[in-house]
Design a protein around this motif. Sequence first.
Motif, mmCIF file in Angstrom:
data_model
loop_
_atom_site.group_PDB
_atom_site.id
_atom_site.type_symbol
_atom_site.label_atom_id
_atom_site.label_comp_id
_atom_site.label_asym_id
_atom_site.label_seq_id
_atom_site.Cartn_x
_atom_site.Cartn_y
_atom_site.Cartn_z
ATOM 1 N N LYS A 91 31.258 38.640 8.660
ATOM 2 C CA LYS A 91 30.838 38.031 7.335
ATOM 3 C C LYS A 91 31.923 38.353 6.353
ATOM 4 N N LEU A 92 32.503 39.360 6.044
ATOM 5 C CA LEU A 92 33.141 40.104 5.188
ATOM 6 C C LEU A 92 34.541 39.180 5.141
ATOM 7 N N ALA A 93 35.002 39.120 6.463
ATOM 8 C CA ALA A 93 36.363 38.606 6.964
ATOM 9 C C ALA A 93 36.557 37.169 6.940
ATOM 10 N N THR A 94 35.241 36.436 6.727
ATOM 11 C CA THR A 94 35.245 35.002 7.085
ATOM 12 C C THR A 94 34.792 34.631 5.488
ATOM 13 N N SER A 95 33.964 35.257 4.791
ATOM 14 C CA SER A 95 33.313 34.640 3.474
ATOM 15 C C SER A 95 34.339 34.201 2.754
ATOM 16 N N GLN A 96 35.550 34.490 2.580
ATOM 17 C CA GLN A 96 36.749 34.136 1.769
ATOM 18 C C GLN A 96 37.728 33.192 2.357
ATOM 19 N N SER A 97 37.530 32.857 3.630
ATOM 20 C CA SER A 97 38.677 32.072 4.233
ATOM 21 C C SER A 97 38.735 30.690 3.643
ATOM 22 N N GLY A 98 37.475 30.034 3.553
ATOM 23 C CA GLY A 98 37.602 28.505 2.690
ATOM 24 C C GLY A 98 38.274 28.707 1.512
ATOM 25 N N THR A 99 37.684 29.896 0.404
ATOM 26 C CA THR A 99 38.429 29.970 -0.764
ATOM 27 C C THR A 99 39.974 30.116 -0.747
ATOM 28 N N PHE A 100 40.463 31.031 0.212
ATOM 29 C CA PHE A 100 41.822 31.174 0.191
ATOM 30 C C PHE A 100 42.628 29.919 0.870
ATOM 31 N N LEU A 101 42.083 29.180 1.860
ATOM 32 C CA LEU A 101 42.570 28.026 2.026
ATOM 33 C C LEU A 101 42.936 27.036 1.061
ATOM 34 N N PHE A 102 41.694 27.052 0.111
ATOM 35 C CA PHE A 102 41.884 25.746 -1.059
ATOM 36 C C PHE A 102 42.853 26.360 -1.982
ATOM 37 N N LEU A 103 42.980 27.822 -2.232
ATOM 38 C CA LEU A 103 43.918 28.454 -3.095
ATOM 39 C C LEU A 103 45.095 28.154 -2.622
ATOM 40 N N SER A 104 45.310 28.492 -1.316
ATOM 41 C CA SER A 104 46.715 28.409 -0.675
ATOM 42 C C SER A 104 47.304 27.058 -0.762
ATOM 43 N N LEU A 105 46.209 25.876 -0.562
ATOM 44 C CA LEU A 105 46.755 24.456 -0.956
ATOM 45 C C LEU A 105 47.074 24.172 -2.225
ATOM 46 N N SER A 106 46.536 24.589 -3.110
ATOM 47 C CA SER A 106 46.683 24.394 -4.622
ATOM 48 C C SER A 106 48.230 24.959 -4.816
ATOM 49 N N ILE A 107 48.421 26.298 -4.565
ATOM 50 C CA ILE A 107 49.822 27.077 -5.002
ATOM 51 C C ILE A 107 50.705 26.470 -4.255
ATOM 52 N N MET A 162 35.958 37.643 12.830
ATOM 53 C CA MET A 162 36.857 38.268 11.699
ATOM 54 C C MET A 162 38.322 37.884 11.754
ATOM 55 N N LEU A 163 38.573 37.176 12.937
ATOM 56 C CA LEU A 163 40.192 36.720 13.109
ATOM 57 C C LEU A 163 40.144 34.972 13.100
ATOM 58 N N SER A 164 39.491 34.744 13.805
ATOM 59 C CA SER A 164 39.424 33.140 13.989
ATOM 60 C C SER A 164 39.244 32.377 12.608
ATOM 61 N N GLY A 165 38.429 33.204 11.601
ATOM 62 C CA GLY A 165 38.287 32.531 10.251
ATOM 63 C C GLY A 165 39.588 32.367 9.380
ATOM 64 N N ILE A 166 40.727 33.030 9.718
ATOM 65 C CA ILE A 166 41.904 32.838 8.861
ATOM 66 C C ILE A 166 43.224 31.884 9.954
ATOM 67 N N ILE A 167 42.667 31.285 11.022
ATOM 68 C CA ILE A 167 43.381 30.742 11.886
ATOM 69 C C ILE A 167 44.007 29.346 10.918
ATOM 70 N N PRO A 168 42.956 28.768 10.123
ATOM 71 C CA PRO A 168 43.296 27.678 9.385
ATOM 72 C C PRO A 168 44.447 27.827 8.127
ATOM 73 N N LEU A 169 44.272 28.988 7.691
ATOM 74 C CA LEU A 169 45.445 29.637 6.686
ATOM 75 C C LEU A 169 46.601 29.919 7.413
ATOM 76 N N VAL A 170 46.619 30.611 8.426
ATOM 77 C CA VAL A 170 48.050 30.817 9.032
ATOM 78 C C VAL A 170 48.584 29.459 9.564
ATOM 79 N N ILE A 171 47.832 28.638 10.165
ATOM 80 C CA ILE A 171 48.488 27.141 10.420
ATOM 81 C C ILE A 171 48.986 26.717 9.067
ATOM 82 N N LEU A 172 48.279 26.762 8.175
ATOM 83 C CA LEU A 172 48.585 26.209 6.747
ATOM 84 C C LEU A 172 50.104 26.601 6.304
#
Length: 627
Positions: A98-114, A156-166
């Motif tokens: 939960k801790l590893a994935t709770s912020q993954s959506g926020t990180f993805l949106f933030l990365s897209l914006s930046i 805990m790791l699959s949650g950051i797959i979208p960020l790494v691909i981005l």
Amino acid sequence: MNTIRIPIQSPFGILSRPLIPSRDINPLTVENQIDRFDKILNNIISADRKATVFHIYQTPEINQDSLYSKLKNIIRTSGEVTNFHFYSGKVLSIEATKLATSQSGTFLFLSLSIIFVILILIFRNIVFAIIPLITSILSIVTTLGIFAANGGSIDMLSGIIPLVILVTSSTFSIHFLSRIKHFYNPNITRSQILESSLQEVFLPGLLSNITTSLALMSFAFSSIEPIRIFGIYCALGISISFVVSCILIIIFFNTFPKWFSSTANLSQFSTERWITIYMRSKIIKSPGTLIFVALMTIISIYGISLLTIETDVFRFFKSDHKVIEDKEIVESRFTGTQPLEVIISTKHFEKDSLPEFINEIGALEEYLETMPKIQYCLSIFDFYHEFGFDLLPGSNLIKMIKSSDYLERFYAEENEQLRLIVNTNFISNQESRMLAEEITLKINSFFKDDPPEYFITGVSMLYAGLNTKILESQMTSLGFSFFIISMVIILIFGINNISLTGILPNVLPVVNTLGIMGLIGVNLDVGTVLVASISLGVSVDDTIYLLHAYRRKGNIGLALKQVSSALIKTTFVICIGFLIMIFSNYKPIYYLGIFVAMNIFMALLYDLILVPWIVIRLKKKNKIQAL
């Protein structure tokens, strides 16, 4: 005198024998009964009598995540309990996910914006900023669709797959768009612009995509499933992104050419002047570069020798997390929280001699409880005397055990195994392994020349066993990545000094990064074990583009002028994308972001400084053949 009985439905109702027995019973027996009762009671009722523990057992087919959520909802809505705490190995795993994935959506949106803002500043054209993001989003959606179709679940790791691909999938688009902008001229046809651009970026882009994908695919050899899944789907997403980038940019350029021409003449980020100054400076002629690199390498090797492996899940949480609070409350109020389990075989004992062997287990408990780290031991011995089972023949004893669900948790007739639970307060994985070794010595000493068959297991041993798996994953993935990258570079340039020049700027940053981790005390865990292979796979892109340009131009200075601007752009985007992870509350993800970004940045410096330095010296000594 009347007896005192406890309801059998209560957690300690199994001890329903009289606590105030008749006068003719041996006082020593009474004392032993009370001692055993106190030991079990203290594991269920806190010393201040203000808290109790519910031990929840489940059947294998029940989804543990769902059970955990339902239990919390039941307790919260009951209105009877206002303060409760969960504690178990599975709870730790659920909370970590939960801790590893709770912020993954926020990180993805933030990365897209930046990244969008960065690309606008780089290209001065909103279309040039949008195309790489569209490419990344399409790649992410396609990959997640395949992931879901194959029954993938978020951990805990699959949650950051979208960020790494981005972060990694936008690099080819940036290179492609940079060359289109460079070649754009109203007097040249669109097909000529595309042809010139593709001649410079398609081959190195394809090779970079292959090496990055294969480097990530190296995690498929890991025996740790989350790492294996992470590598496979990241590699898939990056491969998809290359195809999507080629198709999308060509379609956009042919369909909306004015979008590409509207800002063609505006100033854009360029490094040509700085490259000229650098190639004429003393730095490129000084041996100081080699001395500095050698010194850094020696220090890094020492740092790597200090690296340790960490799978203690508690250390992945920050000190103010509720999991830490729950652990401290349970440890302070009850006797022992982290179980080791000794599974002892009874196959070599006749059923009639089972009561005698259980008595031996009781003596073994007392023997083990003399060890400082052990809070208490628990086995069927602590219950069966209270029913008078010790007076029954072995066959009847087994029937009585089978009549109680609770007692069956301590003896499995089908497998003929006894379960001895050894409870401690929280200890590290290293301490768990050492304690298991000490318990082994104690058991062998207790049974002397004829110890029964047994093995030691439990949640703490499971996490301790991950240490070996993590080290294996690190060595396997890193070795495979290095082999693939070396082969690709050799296939491009042949077996010569230029190939070594291409390998060094990718290996040395990994050595430096791992060395820094060791020097500052950051351990290898389920997150940081990914650093080396991800970094090696991503950073090699810059080297391939640079050496490909060098082969075409025949001059390292001209090659730098051609690709350095795009290399800096892509490195900046990748570093910013990974640095978003520093906002994670989950330490493995936090460190993964920091050290991958650090590695990618160092790889760029090695490409811009070390590669030209080596090429110039090799040319002077006539050790490089014309490419």
